[in-house]
Design a protein around this motif. Structure first.
Motif, PDB file in Angstrom:
ATOM      1  N   GLU A 185      65.286  10.445   4.990  1.00 36.31           N
ATOM      2  CA  GLU A 185      66.610  10.217   5.565  1.00 36.31           C
ATOM      3  C   GLU A 185      67.662  10.673   4.550  1.00 36.31           C
ATOM      4  O   GLU A 185      67.583  10.313   3.378  1.00 36.31           O
ATOM      5  N   THR A 186      68.616  11.477   4.997  1.00 30.77           N
ATOM      6  CA  THR A 186      69.688  11.937   4.107  1.00 30.77           C
ATOM      7  C   THR A 186      71.028  11.425   4.603  1.00 30.77           C
ATOM      8  O   THR A 186      71.256  11.318   5.806  1.00 30.77           O
ATOM      9  N   HIS A 187      71.893  11.117   3.653  1.00 33.25           N
ATOM     10  CA  HIS A 187      73.264  10.710   3.963  1.00 33.25           C
ATOM     11  C   HIS A 187      74.221  11.574   3.165  1.00 33.25           C
ATOM     12  O   HIS A 187      74.069  11.700   1.943  1.00 33.25           O
ATOM     13  N   VAL A 188      75.200  12.152   3.865  1.00 32.97           N
ATOM     14  CA  VAL A 188      76.259  12.898   3.196  1.00 32.97           C
ATOM     15  C   VAL A 188      77.336  11.894   2.786  1.00 32.97           C
ATOM     16  O   VAL A 188      77.887  11.171   3.624  1.00 32.97           O
ATOM     17  N   TYR A 246      81.180  19.416   7.945  1.00 29.40           N
ATOM     18  CA  TYR A 246      80.068  18.474   7.988  1.00 29.40           C
ATOM     19  C   TYR A 246      80.626  17.057   8.002  1.00 29.40           C
ATOM     20  O   TYR A 246      81.492  16.723   7.189  1.00 29.40           O
ATOM     21  N   GLU A 247      80.101  16.255   8.891  1.00 32.18           N
ATOM     22  CA  GLU A 247      80.529  14.865   8.979  1.00 32.18           C
ATOM     23  C   GLU A 247      79.930  14.062   7.833  1.00 32.18           C
ATOM     24  O   GLU A 247      78.793  14.302   7.425  1.00 32.18           O
ATOM     25  N   ALA A 248      80.687  13.114   7.358  1.00 35.25           N
ATOM     26  CA  ALA A 248      80.192  12.216   6.311  1.00 35.25           C
ATOM     27  C   ALA A 248      79.476  11.042   6.954  1.00 35.25           C
ATOM     28  O   ALA A 248      79.831  10.607   8.053  1.00 35.25           O
ATOM     29  N   ASP A 249      78.472  10.540   6.243  1.00 37.64           N
ATOM     30  CA  ASP A 249      77.800   9.321   6.673  1.00 37.64           C
ATOM     31  C   ASP A 249      78.428   8.088   6.035  1.00 37.64           C
ATOM     32  O   ASP A 249      78.445   7.019   6.624  1.00 37.64           O
ATOM     33  N   LYS A 250      78.961   8.273   4.803  1.00 40.14           N
ATOM     34  CA  LYS A 250      79.564   7.155   4.082  1.00 40.14           C
ATOM     35  C   LYS A 250      80.607   7.670   3.106  1.00 40.14           C
ATOM     36  O   LYS A 250      80.574   8.831   2.702  1.00 40.14           O
ATOM     37  N   SER A 251      81.473   6.770   2.685  1.00 41.15           N
ATOM     38  CA  SER A 251      82.434   7.075   1.617  1.00 41.15           C
ATOM     39  C   SER A 251      81.853   6.588   0.289  1.00 41.15           C
ATOM     40  O   SER A 251      80.930   5.758   0.275  1.00 41.15           O
ATOM     41  N   ASP A 281      70.553   1.738  -2.634  1.00 38.74           N
ATOM     42  CA  ASP A 281      70.140   2.063  -1.272  1.00 38.74           C
ATOM     43  C   ASP A 281      69.412   3.407  -1.182  1.00 38.74           C
ATOM     44  O   ASP A 281      68.900   3.755  -0.117  1.00 38.74           O
ATOM     45  N   TYR A 282      69.381   4.161  -2.297  1.00 39.35           N
ATOM     46  CA  TYR A 282      68.855   5.523  -2.266  1.00 39.35           C
ATOM     47  C   TYR A 282      67.801   5.736  -3.340  1.00 39.35           C
ATOM     48  O   TYR A 282      67.825   5.105  -4.381  1.00 39.35           O
ATOM     49  N   HIS A 283      66.922   6.696  -3.061  1.00 45.83           N
ATOM     50  CA  HIS A 283      65.834   7.029  -3.980  1.00 45.83           C
ATOM     51  C   HIS A 283      66.139   8.249  -4.836  1.00 45.83           C
ATOM     52  O   HIS A 283      65.435   8.492  -5.822  1.00 45.83           O
ATOM     53  N   ALA A 284      67.154   9.038  -4.454  1.00 43.54           N
ATOM     54  CA  ALA A 284      67.529  10.234  -5.218  1.00 43.54           C
ATOM     55  C   ALA A 284      68.936  10.650  -4.823  1.00 43.54           C
ATOM     56  O   ALA A 284      69.480  10.197  -3.809  1.00 43.54           O
ATOM     57  N   ASN A 311      57.773   9.097   3.146  1.00 45.75           N
ATOM     58  CA  ASN A 311      58.149   8.271   4.293  1.00 45.75           C
ATOM     59  C   ASN A 311      58.986   7.081   3.836  1.00 45.75           C
ATOM     60  O   ASN A 311      58.626   6.383   2.898  1.00 45.75           O
ATOM     61  N   GLY A 312      60.104   6.855   4.510  1.00 44.30           N
ATOM     62  CA  GLY A 312      60.965   5.726   4.188  1.00 44.30           C
ATOM     63  C   GLY A 312      61.935   5.978   3.045  1.00 44.30           C
ATOM     64  O   GLY A 312      62.719   5.093   2.698  1.00 44.30           O
ATOM     65  N   LYS A 313      61.908   7.160   2.457  1.00 37.44           N
ATOM     66  CA  LYS A 313      62.829   7.473   1.347  1.00 37.44           C
ATOM     67  C   LYS A 313      64.188   7.873   1.913  1.00 37.44           C
ATOM     68  O   LYS A 313      64.298   8.441   3.006  1.00 37.44           O
ATOM     69  N   ARG A 314      65.236   7.563   1.144  1.00 42.31           N
ATOM     70  CA  ARG A 314      66.605   7.926   1.493  1.00 42.31           C
ATOM     71  C   ARG A 314      67.233   8.663   0.316  1.00 42.31           C
ATOM     72  O   ARG A 314      67.084   8.231  -0.835  1.00 42.31           O
ATOM     73  N   VAL A 315      67.951   9.735   0.628  1.00 38.15           N
ATOM     74  CA  VAL A 315      68.596  10.545  -0.400  1.00 38.15           C
ATOM     75  C   VAL A 315      70.076  10.672  -0.086  1.00 38.15           C
ATOM     76  O   VAL A 315      70.464  10.991   1.047  1.00 38.15           O
ATOM     77  N   ALA A 316      70.896  10.437  -1.087  1.00 39.28           N
ATOM     78  CA  ALA A 316      72.341  10.622  -0.979  1.00 39.28           C
ATOM     79  C   ALA A 316      72.673  12.054  -1.391  1.00 39.28           C
ATOM     80  O   ALA A 316      72.164  12.555  -2.387  1.00 39.28           O
ATOM     81  N   ILE A 317      73.517  12.706  -0.603  1.00 38.14           N
ATOM     82  CA  ILE A 317      74.020  14.038  -0.930  1.00 38.14           C
ATOM     83  C   ILE A 317      75.522  13.889  -1.115  1.00 38.14           C
ATOM     84  O   ILE A 317      76.255  13.650  -0.159  1.00 38.14           O
ATOM     85  N   LEU A 318      75.968  13.990  -2.357  1.00 37.93           N
ATOM     86  CA  LEU A 318      77.378  13.772  -2.694  1.00 37.93           C
ATOM     87  C   LEU A 318      78.107  15.104  -2.683  1.00 37.93           C
ATOM     88  O   LEU A 318      77.727  16.027  -3.419  1.00 37.93           O
TER      89      LEU A 318
END
Length: 187
Positions: A36-39, A59-64, A72-75, A6-13
């Motif tokens: 929470e995942t961010h592309v 797929y839409e990107a969440d960030k550049s 900001d990310y845990h993994a 809970n509360g973890k964020r993962v970046a998917i590059l």
């Protein structure tokens, strides 16, 4: 495990030409546990998937990459495919982001051809890893120990061979994320 995540964020590059299932499956597994995942894409624009034998969805990107901070990310998850890792392994900002996750001891998960990115980031020497068989010699040349197994975990680094290994890959990704920082994860 869901409470630990809970509360973890993962970046998917990823970049254009990522293997679709290698982004969609880990993302769904993570989100299914409340993560929470961010592309993240090089320019923050949408990217087109490769779906086994032809182009897949966009797929839409969440960030550049410019807008991302490792803290900001845990993994970090690195999908494979041929085009995607070949593009990212030549992107200095992508390589710097990968190194930051390793330096911070955070879990990194790479599948298929994505270990190419790790090779160029200089983080595979002495590590136990797997990949698609065509990348095995590249990993060995970079100093990694390569194993022909569905998933290999080495102090927060999770690697798998192909989409057929996604169940094992996703399970170990969730496990490593729940464990948090890994003191033996290194750049």
């Amino acid at each position: 495990m869901a409470q630990q995540l809970n509360g973890k964020r993962v970046a998917i590059l990823a970049a254009n030409g990522f293997e679709e299932s290698e982004l969609s499956s880990p993302s769904a597994a993570l989100q299914g546990q409340g993560v929470e995942t961010h592309v993240i894409t090089p320019d923050g624009k949408g990217i087109r998937a490769w779906a086994e034998t032809d182009w897949g969805d966009t797929y839409e990107a969440d960030k550049s990459l410019d807008a991302v901070n490792e803290s900001d990310y845990h993994a970090l998850v690195l999908p494979g495919g041929l085009f995607n890792p070949d593009t990212l392994r030549l992107n200095d900002k992508a390589l710097a982001l990968v190194r930051h996750f390793f330096e911070a001891g955070k879990p990194v998960a790479a599948i298929c051809h994505a270990p190419w990115i790790l090779i160029n980031a200089g983080v595979v020497e002495g590590r136990k890893m797997t990949s698609v068989p065509s990348v095995a010699q590249d990993l060995k040349n970079a100093g990694a120990q390569w194993f022909d197994e569905s998933v290999v975990v080495d102090s927060g680094l999770v690697t798998s061979r192909t989409p057929k290994d996604l169940d094992d890959f996703n399970g170990k990704l969730l496990e490593e994320l729940a464990e948090g920082r890994h003191s033996k994860q290194h750049a």
